[in-house]
Each structure stands twice: as structure tokens, then as C-alpha cells.
Design a protein around this motif. Structure first.
Motif, PDB file in Angstrom:
ATOM      1  N   ASP A  40      15.903  18.240   9.882  1.00  0.00           N
ATOM      2  CA  ASP A  40      15.604  17.612   8.600  1.00  0.00           C
ATOM      3  C   ASP A  40      16.277  16.240   8.538  1.00  0.00           C
ATOM      4  OD1 ASP A  40      14.890  16.988   6.048  1.00  0.00           O
ATOM      5  OD2 ASP A  40      15.886  18.703   5.097  1.00  0.00           O
ATOM      6  N   VAL A  41      15.590  15.255   9.082  1.00  0.00           N
ATOM      7  CA  VAL A  41      16.141  13.907   9.206  1.00  0.00           C
ATOM      8  C   VAL A  41      16.363  13.274   7.836  1.00  0.00           C
ATOM      9  CG1 VAL A  41      15.720  11.605  10.135  1.00  0.00           C
ATOM     10  CG2 VAL A  41      15.069  13.616  11.456  1.00  0.00           C
ATOM     11  N   LYS A  42      15.454  13.496   6.914  1.00  0.00           N
ATOM     12  CA  LYS A  42      15.577  12.896   5.584  1.00  0.00           C
ATOM     13  C   LYS A  42      16.841  13.388   4.878  1.00  0.00           C
ATOM     14  CE  LYS A  42      13.120  12.295   1.223  1.00  0.00           C
ATOM     15  NZ  LYS A  42      11.920  12.623   0.452  1.00  0.00           N
ATOM     16  N   ALA A  43      17.070  14.695   4.923  1.00  0.00           N
ATOM     17  CA  ALA A  43      18.255  15.249   4.266  1.00  0.00           C
ATOM     18  C   ALA A  43      19.526  14.750   4.933  1.00  0.00           C
ATOM     19  CB  ALA A  43      18.208  16.773   4.288  1.00  0.00           C
ATOM     20  N   ARG A  44      19.521  14.676   6.264  1.00  0.00           N
ATOM     21  CA  ARG A  44      20.703  14.182   6.974  1.00  0.00           C
ATOM     22  C   ARG A  44      20.949  12.721   6.651  1.00  0.00           C
ATOM     23  NH1 ARG A  44      19.967  15.619  13.002  1.00  0.00           N
ATOM     24  NH2 ARG A  44      21.955  14.559  13.153  1.00  0.00           N
ATOM     25  N   ALA A  45      19.881  11.937   6.525  1.00  0.00           N
ATOM     26  CA  ALA A  45      20.036  10.518   6.176  1.00  0.00           C
ATOM     27  C   ALA A  45      20.586  10.370   4.760  1.00  0.00           C
ATOM     28  CB  ALA A  45      18.698   9.797   6.301  1.00  0.00           C
ATOM     29  N   GLN A  46      20.116  11.207   3.841  1.00  0.00           N
ATOM     30  CA  GLN A  46      20.628  11.159   2.463  1.00  0.00           C
ATOM     31  C   GLN A  46      22.104  11.545   2.414  1.00  0.00           C
ATOM     32  OE1 GLN A  46      17.810  13.704   0.473  1.00  0.00           O
ATOM     33  NE2 GLN A  46      16.508  11.991  -0.147  1.00  0.00           N
ATOM     34  N   GLU A  47      22.475  12.561   3.191  1.00  0.00           N
ATOM     35  CA  GLU A  47      23.878  12.964   3.243  1.00  0.00           C
ATOM     36  C   GLU A  47      24.737  11.831   3.801  1.00  0.00           C
ATOM     37  OE1 GLU A  47      23.979  16.508   5.600  1.00  0.00           O
ATOM     38  OE2 GLU A  47      22.982  17.720   4.070  1.00  0.00           O
ATOM     39  N   LYS A  48      24.248  11.193   4.845  1.00  0.00           N
ATOM     40  CA  LYS A  48      24.985  10.080   5.468  1.00  0.00           C
ATOM     41  C   LYS A  48      25.094   8.917   4.479  1.00  0.00           C
ATOM     42  CE  LYS A  48      26.641   7.994   9.194  1.00  0.00           C
ATOM     43  NZ  LYS A  48      27.819   8.390   9.901  1.00  0.00           N
ATOM     44  N   ALA A  49      24.019   8.619   3.759  1.00  0.00           N
ATOM     45  CA  ALA A  49      24.044   7.528   2.779  1.00  0.00           C
ATOM     46  C   ALA A  49      25.035   7.832   1.660  1.00  0.00           C
ATOM     47  CB  ALA A  49      22.646   7.303   2.208  1.00  0.00           C
ATOM     48  N   ALA A  50      25.060   9.069   1.201  1.00  0.00           N
ATOM     49  CA  ALA A  50      26.005   9.448   0.147  1.00  0.00           C
ATOM     50  C   ALA A  50      27.445   9.311   0.637  1.00  0.00           C
ATOM     51  CB  ALA A  50      25.728  10.874  -0.316  1.00  0.00           C
TER      52      ALA A  50
END
Length: 147
Positions: A40-50
Motif C-alpha cells: 500500500d504505497v499511498k498509505a506508506r507515503a501518507q505515513e512518511k509525509a505525516a
């Protein structure tokens, strides 16, 4: 026929076999969920952005504190190094400025007609409105002349 793996003992009854199947299902479900989370790249990217946002905010708070401390230190150094004669002149100039402002206020109160003194805010608003109308009319003329 197939032989059982060497590291696992053979099953002696069906209850034990069912228990092993259930455990294997549970492990397989965990493995599939783990793989799905990694995919789940989108969720991982959101976690990284947060996480990056949180780090940035913490760094901004830290740098703001450091900047305030440096400014206070610089101000203190400046105050310590300014000669007393300059400090005295600055204090005298500030006192003179306050006195001049006070005198201007007194002159305003004494010289301005009472309707102007009592209605200063509406008069300033009306003047600002007239200025705005004048600017708009000039722009309109300029625009019509260029068309």
C-alpha cells in the motif's frame, strides 16, 4: 506418495491436524496482511509525509527558540556596547518626540473645529471613499482611452 518434512513431526490424530491447519491459516493471514501493508504505497507515503511534517514542526519550534535566544543575546551585547552618551541622546530624542506628539494633540484639540474633532472617524472614512472613487474613475478613463 509424499513424505512429511523432516523438521515437523507427523500428526497422530485429526484434532492435532486441525489445530495445525488453523495455526497455519493464522500465520498465512498475518503474512498476507503484512505484504498488503507493504504494497500500500499511498498509505506508506501518507505515513512518511505525516512523520516529516511532525519533524519539520519540531525543528521549526527549535530554530525559533534558538533565533529568539540569539536575538536577545545580540540585543544585550548591543546595549552593553553602546556608549552612555548615545543612550542619553536616544532617551532625549524619544522624550522630545513624545513631547512633540503631545503638543500636536493639544494643537489639534485647540485649533480644529468642534464638528471636525467630534466626527474625525467619519471624516477620514469619507476622505478615503472619495480617494477610492477618484482612483477608480481615473482607471476607467485610462482603460476607455486605451481600448
Amino acid at each position: 506418495m509424499t513424505q512429511p518434512p523432516h523438521d515437523e513431526p507427523t500428526v497422530s490424530d485429526t484434532d492435532e491436524l486441525r489445530e495445525q491447519v488453523e495455526q497455519t491459516r493464522h500465520e498465512l493471514g498475518d503474512t498476507v496482511q503484512s505484504l498488503a501493508d507493504k504494497a500500500d504505497v499511498k498509505a506508506r507515503a501518507q505515513e512518511k509525509a505525516a512523520a516529516l511534517k511532525e519533524q519539520t514542526m519540531a525543528k521549526a519550534v527549535e530554530l525559533t527558540g534558538q533565533a529568539k535566544a540569539k536575538a536577545a543575546e545580540a540585543s544585550q551585547v548591543l546595549q552593553d556596547n553602546v556608549p552612555d552618551a548615545v543612550k542619553d541622546k536616544a532617551a532625549a530624542a524619544a522624550a522630545q518626540l513624545r513631547a512633540t506628539a503631545s503638543q500636536a494633540g493639544q494643537v489639534w484639540q485647540g485649533k480644529a473645529p468642534e464638528p471636525v474633532r467630534n466626527n474625525r472617524t467619519p471624516l477620514i472614512a469619507a476622505g478615503a471613499g472619495l480617494l477610492a472613487v477618484y482612483v477608480l474613475l481615473r482607471r476607467k478613463k485610462k482603460w476607455e482611452g486605451s481600448g
